[in-house]
Design an enzyme around this catalytic site. Structure first.
Site, PDB file in Angstrom:
ATOM      1  N   HIS A  18     108.366  60.200 -88.991  1.00  0.00           N
ATOM      2  CA  HIS A  18     108.741  59.110 -89.904  1.00  0.00           C
ATOM      3  C   HIS A  18     108.210  57.783 -89.373  1.00  0.00           C
ATOM      4  O   HIS A  18     107.754  57.689 -88.241  1.00  0.00           O
ATOM      5  CB  HIS A  18     110.261  59.059 -90.087  1.00  0.00           C
ATOM      6  CG  HIS A  18     111.025  58.746 -88.835  1.00  0.00           C
ATOM      7  ND1 HIS A  18     111.033  59.580 -87.742  1.00  0.00           N
ATOM      8  CD2 HIS A  18     111.807  57.688 -88.506  1.00  0.00           C
ATOM      9  CE1 HIS A  18     111.802  59.055 -86.795  1.00  0.00           C
ATOM     10  NE2 HIS A  18     112.282  57.904 -87.227  1.00  0.00           N
ATOM     11  N   HIS A  20     109.198  54.881 -88.147  1.00  0.00           N
ATOM     12  CA  HIS A  20     109.978  53.945 -87.343  1.00  0.00           C
ATOM     13  C   HIS A  20     109.152  53.623 -86.105  1.00  0.00           C
ATOM     14  O   HIS A  20     108.438  54.488 -85.591  1.00  0.00           O
ATOM     15  CB  HIS A  20     111.329  54.550 -86.942  1.00  0.00           C
ATOM     16  CG  HIS A  20     112.411  54.336 -87.965  1.00  0.00           C
ATOM     17  ND1 HIS A  20     113.577  55.057 -87.983  1.00  0.00           N
ATOM     18  CD2 HIS A  20     112.479  53.457 -89.006  1.00  0.00           C
ATOM     19  CE1 HIS A  20     114.335  54.633 -88.992  1.00  0.00           C
ATOM     20  NE2 HIS A  20     113.684  53.676 -89.633  1.00  0.00           N
ATOM     21  N   ASP A  22     109.574  53.337 -82.940  1.00  0.00           N
ATOM     22  CA  ASP A  22     109.578  54.169 -81.730  1.00  0.00           C
ATOM     23  C   ASP A  22     108.811  55.473 -81.921  1.00  0.00           C
ATOM     24  O   ASP A  22     108.591  56.213 -80.976  1.00  0.00           O
ATOM     25  CB  ASP A  22     111.016  54.435 -81.245  1.00  0.00           C
ATOM     26  CG  ASP A  22     111.911  55.061 -82.294  1.00  0.00           C
ATOM     27  OD1 ASP A  22     111.748  54.737 -83.480  1.00  0.00           O
ATOM     28  OD2 ASP A  22     112.789  55.878 -81.930  1.00  0.00           O
ATOM     29  N   HIS A  23     108.394  55.759 -83.159  1.00  0.00           N
ATOM     30  CA  HIS A  23     107.671  57.006 -83.418  1.00  0.00           C
ATOM     31  C   HIS A  23     106.201  56.812 -83.785  1.00  0.00           C
ATOM     32  O   HIS A  23     105.450  57.775 -83.800  1.00  0.00           O
ATOM     33  CB  HIS A  23     108.384  57.805 -84.519  1.00  0.00           C
ATOM     34  CG  HIS A  23     109.747  58.240 -84.106  1.00  0.00           C
ATOM     35  ND1 HIS A  23     110.033  59.523 -83.699  1.00  0.00           N
ATOM     36  CD2 HIS A  23     110.898  57.540 -83.973  1.00  0.00           C
ATOM     37  CE1 HIS A  23     111.307  59.597 -83.350  1.00  0.00           C
ATOM     38  NE2 HIS A  23     111.854  58.412 -83.510  1.00  0.00           N
ATOM     39  N   HIS A  96     117.219  61.252 -92.501  1.00  0.00           N
ATOM     40  CA  HIS A  96     117.248  60.072 -91.643  1.00  0.00           C
ATOM     41  C   HIS A  96     117.399  58.839 -92.532  1.00  0.00           C
ATOM     42  O   HIS A  96     117.620  58.969 -93.727  1.00  0.00           O
ATOM     43  CB  HIS A  96     115.946  60.058 -90.818  1.00  0.00           C
ATOM     44  CG  HIS A  96     115.944  59.103 -89.677  1.00  0.00           C
ATOM     45  ND1 HIS A  96     117.026  58.887 -88.882  1.00  0.00           N
ATOM     46  CD2 HIS A  96     114.950  58.309 -89.182  1.00  0.00           C
ATOM     47  CE1 HIS A  96     116.709  57.997 -87.957  1.00  0.00           C
ATOM     48  NE2 HIS A  96     115.467  57.626 -88.118  1.00  0.00           N
ATOM     49  N   ASP A 167     113.898  62.405 -85.917  1.00  0.00           N
ATOM     50  CA  ASP A 167     115.231  61.785 -86.050  1.00  0.00           C
ATOM     51  C   ASP A 167     115.909  62.341 -87.289  1.00  0.00           C
ATOM     52  O   ASP A 167     115.363  62.251 -88.391  1.00  0.00           O
ATOM     53  CB  ASP A 167     115.092  60.262 -86.215  1.00  0.00           C
ATOM     54  CG  ASP A 167     114.578  59.593 -84.954  1.00  0.00           C
ATOM     55  OD1 ASP A 167     114.240  60.308 -83.994  1.00  0.00           O
ATOM     56  OD2 ASP A 167     114.528  58.342 -84.940  1.00  0.00           O
ATOM     57  N   HIS A 225     115.377  62.197 -77.566  1.00  0.00           N
ATOM     58  CA  HIS A 225     115.740  60.975 -78.293  1.00  0.00           C
ATOM     59  C   HIS A 225     117.154  60.533 -77.924  1.00  0.00           C
ATOM     60  O   HIS A 225     117.952  60.151 -78.779  1.00  0.00           O
ATOM     61  CB  HIS A 225     115.614  61.220 -79.811  1.00  0.00           C
ATOM     62  CG  HIS A 225     115.422  59.972 -80.627  1.00  0.00           C
ATOM     63  ND1 HIS A 225     116.472  59.229 -81.086  1.00  0.00           N
ATOM     64  CD2 HIS A 225     114.303  59.347 -81.071  1.00  0.00           C
ATOM     65  CE1 HIS A 225     116.003  58.197 -81.783  1.00  0.00           C
ATOM     66  NE2 HIS A 225     114.695  58.258 -81.778  1.00  0.00           N
TER      67      HIS A 225
HETATM   68 ZN   LIG Z   1     113.651  57.306 -83.278  1.00  0.00          ZN
HETATM   69 ZN   LIG Z   2     114.096  56.779 -86.694  1.00  0.00          ZN
END
Ligand SMILES: [Zn+2]
Ligand SMILES: [Zn+2]
Length: 263
Positions: A18, A20, A22-23, A96, A167, A225
């Site tokens: 996805h 976000h 951090d990804h 998510h 996530d 995570h």
């Molecule tokens: Zn994340």
């Molecule tokens: Zn996320």
């Protein structure tokens, strides 16, 4: 990748769960480094709609060129997204804050065990004919005898299966999606006492991850995570292990060997 000594030139497919930070924010840097290393081989990127805009915008804003093609595949609906000779990749819609996918890497059935003694007993000369049989092809000997792979090999062996959740909250259909996985890499952001927060933010707890692994009949569970609020993931590991014993917490550079089946 440098510290893990993974080559920047090898075959590479990137699966984004996805959009976000951090990804996805690490990806432009990796691609740019690969260009500095003069990579030529294409890179395939898979992920939810929006990844194309993200990559094109970053590339234009930062004004960097690439030495290799990047093929971007936006996944519109769940199901098989890639079918290679040795494995397939399947995506499932997870749950998510934003559209997100979980992925399963499913290895295809592998040829059965080869028995050299049987091949020798049948008088098959060592070499090319052995390879053909091992590749699953019938061969004909000089004297006209036809030898089938099954004459010198055991039954085909099951492939392995790895599932990565990204996530997500626990979601309907996950146990089926992850059925019989050799390894489930499941997010476990908050410990059990923060189950409400987890549900609100679109995350899972260790107990939820463990319940999913158990329902799927998985062999091994890796929690990942973990929220930065935990200096040590011991508490989360404990909570998961009460439900699913074969659980570990992911660490950087961790290597996990999944044994071949039926060998
Ligand atoms: Zn994340
Ligand atoms: Zn996320």
């Amino acid at each position: 990748m440098m510290q893990a000594k993974v080559s920047f030139h090898k075959k590479l497919k990137v699966l984004l769960t996805h959009l976000h930070g951090d990804h996805v924010l690490g990806l432009p840097g990796v691609l740019q480094t690969m260009a500095l290393m003069d990579r030529k081989e294409p890179v395939q990127v898979y992920g939810p709609p929006g990844i194309k805009d993200f990559l094109v915008c970053t590339k234009e804003t930062l004004n960097f060129g690439l030495t290799f093609p990047v093929e971007i595949n936006e996944i519109i609906s769940e199901g098989t997204i890639l079918n290679e000779e040795e494995y397939s990749l399947v995506a499932a819609k997870s749950s998510h804050e934003v559209q997100s996918y979980a992925y399963a890497l499913i290895e295809k059935r592998r040829p059965g065990k080869f028995y050299p003694k049987k091949a020798e007993a049948l008088g098959i000369p060592l070499g090319e004919l052995w390879s053909k049989l091992q590749d699953g092809k019938e061969i004909t000997l000089h004297d006209g005898r036809v030898i089938k792979p099954s004459d010198v090999m055991g039954p085909r062996r099951a492939g392995r299966k790895i599932v990565y959740t990204g996530d997500t909250r626990p979601f309907d259909g996950f146990a089926k999606f992850a059925a019989d996985a050799d390894l489930i890499i499941h997010e476990s952001t908050f410990d059990d006492s923060l189950a409400e927060k987890a549900a609100l933010d679109g995350h899972s707890t260790p107990s939820q991850a463990a319940e999913e692994a158990q329902a799927a009949g998985a062999k091994k569970l890796v929690l990942t995570h973990i929220s930065a609020r935990y200096a040590d993931a011991g508490l989360l590991l404990e909570q998961a292990k009460k439900i699913f014993a074969d659980t570990i917490v992911a660490e950087d550079f961790m290597n996990i060997e999944l044994p071949l089946k039926g060998s």
